[in-house]
Motif scaffolding. Structure first.
Motif, PDB file in Angstrom:
ATOM      1  N   PRO A  55       0.819  -1.222   0.000  1.00  0.00           N
ATOM      2  CA  PRO A  55       0.000   0.000   0.000  1.00  0.00           C
ATOM      3  C   PRO A  55       0.848   1.265   0.000  1.00  0.00           C
ATOM      4  CG  PRO A  55      -0.781  -1.584   1.635  1.00  0.00           C
ATOM      5  CD  PRO A  55       0.551  -2.078   1.159  1.00  0.00           C
ATOM      6  N   ASP A  56       0.278   2.324  -0.515  1.00  0.00           N
ATOM      7  CA  ASP A  56       0.914   3.635  -0.532  1.00  0.00           C
ATOM      8  C   ASP A  56       0.600   4.334   0.785  1.00  0.00           C
ATOM      9  OD1 ASP A  56       2.120   6.003  -1.149  1.00  0.00           O
ATOM     10  OD2 ASP A  56       0.579   6.662  -2.577  1.00  0.00           O
ATOM     11  N   ASP A  57       1.502   4.221   1.738  1.00  0.00           N
ATOM     12  CA  ASP A  57       1.272   4.737   3.087  1.00  0.00           C
ATOM     13  C   ASP A  57       2.634   5.119   3.657  1.00  0.00           C
ATOM     14  OD1 ASP A  57       0.863   4.960   5.935  1.00  0.00           O
ATOM     15  OD2 ASP A  57      -0.952   3.743   5.747  1.00  0.00           O
ATOM     16  N   ALA A  58       2.753   6.324   4.174  1.00  0.00           N
ATOM     17  CA  ALA A  58       4.037   6.817   4.681  1.00  0.00           C
ATOM     18  C   ALA A  58       4.540   6.003   5.871  1.00  0.00           C
ATOM     19  CB  ALA A  58       3.905   8.287   5.073  1.00  0.00           C
ATOM     20  N   ARG A  59       3.659   5.256   6.509  1.00  0.00           N
ATOM     21  CA  ARG A  59       4.047   4.444   7.668  1.00  0.00           C
ATOM     22  C   ARG A  59       4.663   3.106   7.250  1.00  0.00           C
ATOM     23  NH1 ARG A  59      -1.755   4.535  10.419  1.00  0.00           N
ATOM     24  NH2 ARG A  59      -2.231   4.241   8.194  1.00  0.00           N
ATOM     25  N   ILE A  60       4.722   2.845   5.952  1.00  0.00           N
ATOM     26  CA  ILE A  60       5.214   1.568   5.444  1.00  0.00           C
ATOM     27  C   ILE A  60       6.603   1.735   4.851  1.00  0.00           C
ATOM     28  CG2 ILE A  60       4.826  -0.281   3.766  1.00  0.00           C
ATOM     29  CD1 ILE A  60       1.851   0.258   4.000  1.00  0.00           C
ATOM     30  N   SER A  61       7.514   0.830   5.232  1.00  0.00           N
ATOM     31  CA  SER A  61       8.859   0.785   4.673  1.00  0.00           C
ATOM     32  C   SER A  61       9.021  -0.548   3.958  1.00  0.00           C
ATOM     33  CB  SER A  61       9.899   0.919   5.791  1.00  0.00           C
ATOM     34  OG  SER A  61      11.203   0.667   5.299  1.00  0.00           O
ATOM     35  N   PHE A  62       9.238  -0.501   2.642  1.00  0.00           N
ATOM     36  CA  PHE A  62       9.363  -1.717   1.842  1.00  0.00           C
ATOM     37  C   PHE A  62      10.798  -1.907   1.394  1.00  0.00           C
ATOM     38  CE2 PHE A  62       9.282  -3.672  -2.492  1.00  0.00           C
ATOM     39  CZ  PHE A  62       8.951  -4.960  -2.090  1.00  0.00           C
ATOM     40  N   GLY A  63      11.301  -3.137   1.540  1.00  0.00           N
ATOM     41  CA  GLY A  63      12.647  -3.443   1.107  1.00  0.00           C
ATOM     42  C   GLY A  63      12.718  -4.803   0.440  1.00  0.00           C
ATOM     43  N   GLN A  64      13.792  -5.036  -0.289  1.00  0.00           N
ATOM     44  CA  GLN A  64      14.033  -6.305  -0.967  1.00  0.00           C
ATOM     45  C   GLN A  64      15.462  -6.753  -0.697  1.00  0.00           C
ATOM     46  OE1 GLN A  64      12.971  -4.587  -4.888  1.00  0.00           O
ATOM     47  NE2 GLN A  64      11.545  -6.307  -5.101  1.00  0.00           N
ATOM     48  N   GLY A  65      15.734  -8.026  -0.942  1.00  0.00           N
ATOM     49  CA  GLY A  65      17.089  -8.525  -0.763  1.00  0.00           C
ATOM     50  C   GLY A  65      17.219  -9.936  -1.269  1.00  0.00           C
ATOM     51  N   ARG A  66      18.414 -10.449  -1.185  1.00  0.00           N
ATOM     52  CA  ARG A  66      18.672 -11.801  -1.670  1.00  0.00           C
ATOM     53  C   ARG A  66      17.773 -12.820  -0.981  1.00  0.00           C
ATOM     54  NH1 ARG A  66      24.903 -12.882  -1.009  1.00  0.00           N
ATOM     55  NH2 ARG A  66      24.649 -11.506   0.794  1.00  0.00           N
ATOM     56  N   HIS A  67      17.389 -13.840  -1.734  1.00  0.00           N
ATOM     57  CA  HIS A  67      16.539 -14.890  -1.202  1.00  0.00           C
ATOM     58  C   HIS A  67      17.256 -15.657  -0.102  1.00  0.00           C
ATOM     59  CE1 HIS A  67      13.702 -18.168  -0.983  1.00  0.00           C
ATOM     60  NE2 HIS A  67      14.636 -19.034  -1.308  1.00  0.00           N
ATOM     61  N   GLY A  68      16.624 -15.773   1.058  1.00  0.00           N
ATOM     62  CA  GLY A  68      17.223 -16.511   2.165  1.00  0.00           C
ATOM     63  C   GLY A  68      16.204 -17.039   3.154  1.00  0.00           C
ATOM     64  N   ARG A  69      14.934 -16.983   2.782  1.00  0.00           N
ATOM     65  CA  ARG A  69      13.799 -17.432   3.583  1.00  0.00           C
ATOM     66  C   ARG A  69      13.455 -16.397   4.647  1.00  0.00           C
ATOM     67  NH1 ARG A  69      12.725 -22.482   1.674  1.00  0.00           N
ATOM     68  NH2 ARG A  69      11.128 -22.842   3.254  1.00  0.00           N
ATOM     69  N   ALA A  70      12.406 -16.704   5.416  1.00  0.00           N
ATOM     70  CA  ALA A  70      11.769 -15.700   6.274  1.00  0.00           C
ATOM     71  C   ALA A  70      12.693 -15.140   7.341  1.00  0.00           C
ATOM     72  CB  ALA A  70      10.522 -16.299   6.922  1.00  0.00           C
ATOM     73  N   ALA A  71      13.536 -16.003   7.925  1.00  0.00           N
ATOM     74  CA  ALA A  71      14.398 -15.528   9.008  1.00  0.00           C
ATOM     75  C   ALA A  71      15.301 -14.392   8.550  1.00  0.00           C
ATOM     76  CB  ALA A  71      15.236 -16.684   9.553  1.00  0.00           C
ATOM     77  N   MET A  72      15.932 -14.571   7.387  1.00  0.00           N
ATOM     78  CA  MET A  72      16.820 -13.538   6.893  1.00  0.00           C
ATOM     79  C   MET A  72      16.053 -12.291   6.502  1.00  0.00           C
ATOM     80  SD  MET A  72      19.855 -13.732   4.025  1.00  0.00           S
ATOM     81  CE  MET A  72      18.882 -13.403   2.554  1.00  0.00           C
ATOM     82  N   ALA A  73      14.895 -12.466   5.877  1.00  0.00           N
ATOM     83  CA  ALA A  73      14.113 -11.305   5.469  1.00  0.00           C
ATOM     84  C   ALA A  73      13.695 -10.475   6.679  1.00  0.00           C
ATOM     85  CB  ALA A  73      12.890 -11.752   4.676  1.00  0.00           C
ATOM     86  N   ARG A  74      13.215 -11.122   7.727  1.00  0.00           N
ATOM     87  CA  ARG A  74      12.803 -10.369   8.915  1.00  0.00           C
ATOM     88  C   ARG A  74      13.995  -9.658   9.549  1.00  0.00           C
ATOM     89  NH1 ARG A  74      10.231 -15.225  10.760  1.00  0.00           N
ATOM     90  NH2 ARG A  74       8.082 -15.361   9.998  1.00  0.00           N
ATOM     91  N   THR A  75      15.110 -10.352   9.651  1.00  0.00           N
ATOM     92  CA  THR A  75      16.274  -9.748  10.289  1.00  0.00           C
ATOM     93  C   THR A  75      16.816  -8.585   9.462  1.00  0.00           C
ATOM     94  OG1 THR A  75      16.807 -11.863  11.342  1.00  0.00           O
ATOM     95  CG2 THR A  75      18.545 -10.215  11.266  1.00  0.00           C
ATOM     96  N   MET A  76      16.786  -8.692   8.137  1.00  0.00           N
ATOM     97  CA  MET A  76      17.181  -7.562   7.299  1.00  0.00           C
ATOM     98  C   MET A  76      16.196  -6.402   7.461  1.00  0.00           C
ATOM     99  SD  MET A  76      20.042  -8.226   5.824  1.00  0.00           S
ATOM    100  CE  MET A  76      20.114  -7.071   4.453  1.00  0.00           C
ATOM    101  N   GLY A  77      14.923  -6.707   7.565  1.00  0.00           N
ATOM    102  CA  GLY A  77      13.933  -5.661   7.793  1.00  0.00           C
ATOM    103  C   GLY A  77      14.130  -4.954   9.118  1.00  0.00           C
ATOM    104  N   LEU A  78      14.688  -5.668  10.084  1.00  0.00           N
ATOM    105  CA  LEU A  78      14.931  -5.078  11.397  1.00  0.00           C
ATOM    106  C   LEU A  78      15.851  -3.861  11.318  1.00  0.00           C
ATOM    107  CD1 LEU A  78      14.249  -5.582  14.382  1.00  0.00           C
ATOM    108  CD2 LEU A  78      16.237  -7.095  14.506  1.00  0.00           C
ATOM    109  N   SER A  79      16.643  -3.767  10.249  1.00  0.00           N
ATOM    110  CA  SER A  79      17.542  -2.616  10.092  1.00  0.00           C
ATOM    111  C   SER A  79      16.766  -1.308   9.932  1.00  0.00           C
ATOM    112  CB  SER A  79      18.451  -2.821   8.876  1.00  0.00           C
ATOM    113  OG  SER A  79      17.701  -2.796   7.669  1.00  0.00           O
ATOM    114  N   ARG A  80      15.495  -1.404   9.549  1.00  0.00           N
ATOM    115  CA  ARG A  80      14.678  -0.197   9.345  1.00  0.00           C
ATOM    116  C   ARG A  80      13.645   0.004  10.452  1.00  0.00           C
ATOM    117  NH1 ARG A  80      14.082  -3.008   4.708  1.00  0.00           N
ATOM    118  NH2 ARG A  80      11.804  -2.918   4.725  1.00  0.00           N
ATOM    119  N   ALA A  81      13.669  -0.855  11.449  1.00  0.00           N
ATOM    120  CA  ALA A  81      12.689  -0.767  12.527  1.00  0.00           C
ATOM    121  C   ALA A  81      12.981   0.426  13.426  1.00  0.00           C
ATOM    122  CB  ALA A  81      12.689  -2.051  13.336  1.00  0.00           C
ATOM    123  N   GLU A  82      11.983   1.240  13.656  1.00  0.00           N
ATOM    124  CA  GLU A  82      12.140   2.448  14.461  1.00  0.00           C
ATOM    125  C   GLU A  82      11.516   2.323  15.846  1.00  0.00           C
ATOM    126  OE1 GLU A  82      10.295   5.450  12.104  1.00  0.00           O
ATOM    127  OE2 GLU A  82      11.774   5.323  10.477  1.00  0.00           O
ATOM    128  N   GLY A  83      10.732   1.281  16.077  1.00  0.00           N
ATOM    129  CA  GLY A  83       9.956   1.202  17.298  1.00  0.00           C
ATOM    130  C   GLY A  83      10.711   0.652  18.496  1.00  0.00           C
TER     131      GLY A  83
END
Length: 252
Positions: A55-83
């Protein structure tokens, strides 16, 4: 500046179609005054199939990266977590109204609680839901209780890791999600329980979607040799953490 709870979602192309439902469940959340959510969506891969569903929402941060399954994706996403707190939401699941507010209440009112879980309903393809017996009593879960239960109940925890909310700094200290092809969220749950008390909320906090394309429905997920290896390392880490002198979580 508002206080923030970060919701982290790992997504791969087949599950992207359900992101709008997850987003709707986030929009329906009512948070305490002065709080807002941030939604970190991390694609497991770099395709053109996921972004159209974001969705187009300023509260959303979308990222992509090399395939590595859910664990890696979540941990890479953690780099943008502000909470200050981090909530898990799988791409094909939905929060129930009030879920985030209940998590925040438990974590803010109990400084020795590092993580929360809640009741789950399976959401079936026909739209019906199925619940399960055996939820723990509402309130605090003693440190180490999840591992004890998991071992004595055929490697099934009494709470569902897909409902986890946790303190951001504790999640970082534990290294994020375990680098496993599956059971990475169970590994995190047991590690959290090894070092701090948890909290169980009896109200349903998540609709867990059942559909043919989900990872846990694939034959590889049930491969016995891999399952034994996953569970061996999950248990070993939890036991080492529990035995380490001084490794206790307390914010008070």
């Amino acid at each position: 500046m508002p206080n923030v709870i970060t919701v982290i979602t790992a997504v791969h192309a087949p599950g992207a179609q359900y992101l709008p439902d997850a987003y709707k469940s986030l929009q329906e959340q009512e948070l305490p005054d002065g709080w807002e959510w941030q939604w970190v969506i991390q694609e497991d891969g770099e395709t053109d199939a996921v972004r159209p569903y974001v969705p187009d929402d300023a509260r959303i941060s979308f990222g992509q990266g090399r395939h590595g399954r859910a664990a890696m994706a979540r941990t890479m996403g953690l780099s943008r977590a502000e909470g200050e707190y981090v909530k898990v939401l799988d791409a094909d699941d939905m929060l129930t109204p009030g879920s985030l507010a209940r998590d925040l209440h438990a974590l803010r009112e109990n400084p020795d609680v590092g993580w929360t879980t809640s009741r789950v309903l399976d959401l079936l393809p026909d739209g019906s839901t199925v619940g399960f017996e055996g939820d723990p009593p509402p309130g605090p879960l003693a440190r180490g209780a999840v591992l004890d239960f998991w071992k004595s109940h055929n490697y099934r925890a009494q709470v569902h890791p897909a409902t986890l909310a946790m303190r951001h700094d504790l999640l970082l200290a534990l290294g994020g999600w375990m680098a496993l092809p599956a059971s990475e969220d169970t590994g995190l749950l047991l590690a959290l329980s090894a070092v701090s008390r948890g909290w169980f909320t009896p109200e349903t906090g998540l609709l867990y979607r059942k559909w043919p394309g989900q990872v846990t429905s694939q034959a590889a997920h049930a491969d016995e040799s891999e399952r034994k290896a996953r569970f061996a390392v999950v248990e070993a880490r939890a036991r080492v953490l529990a035995a380490m002198d001084g490794w206790r979580y307390w914010t008070g």
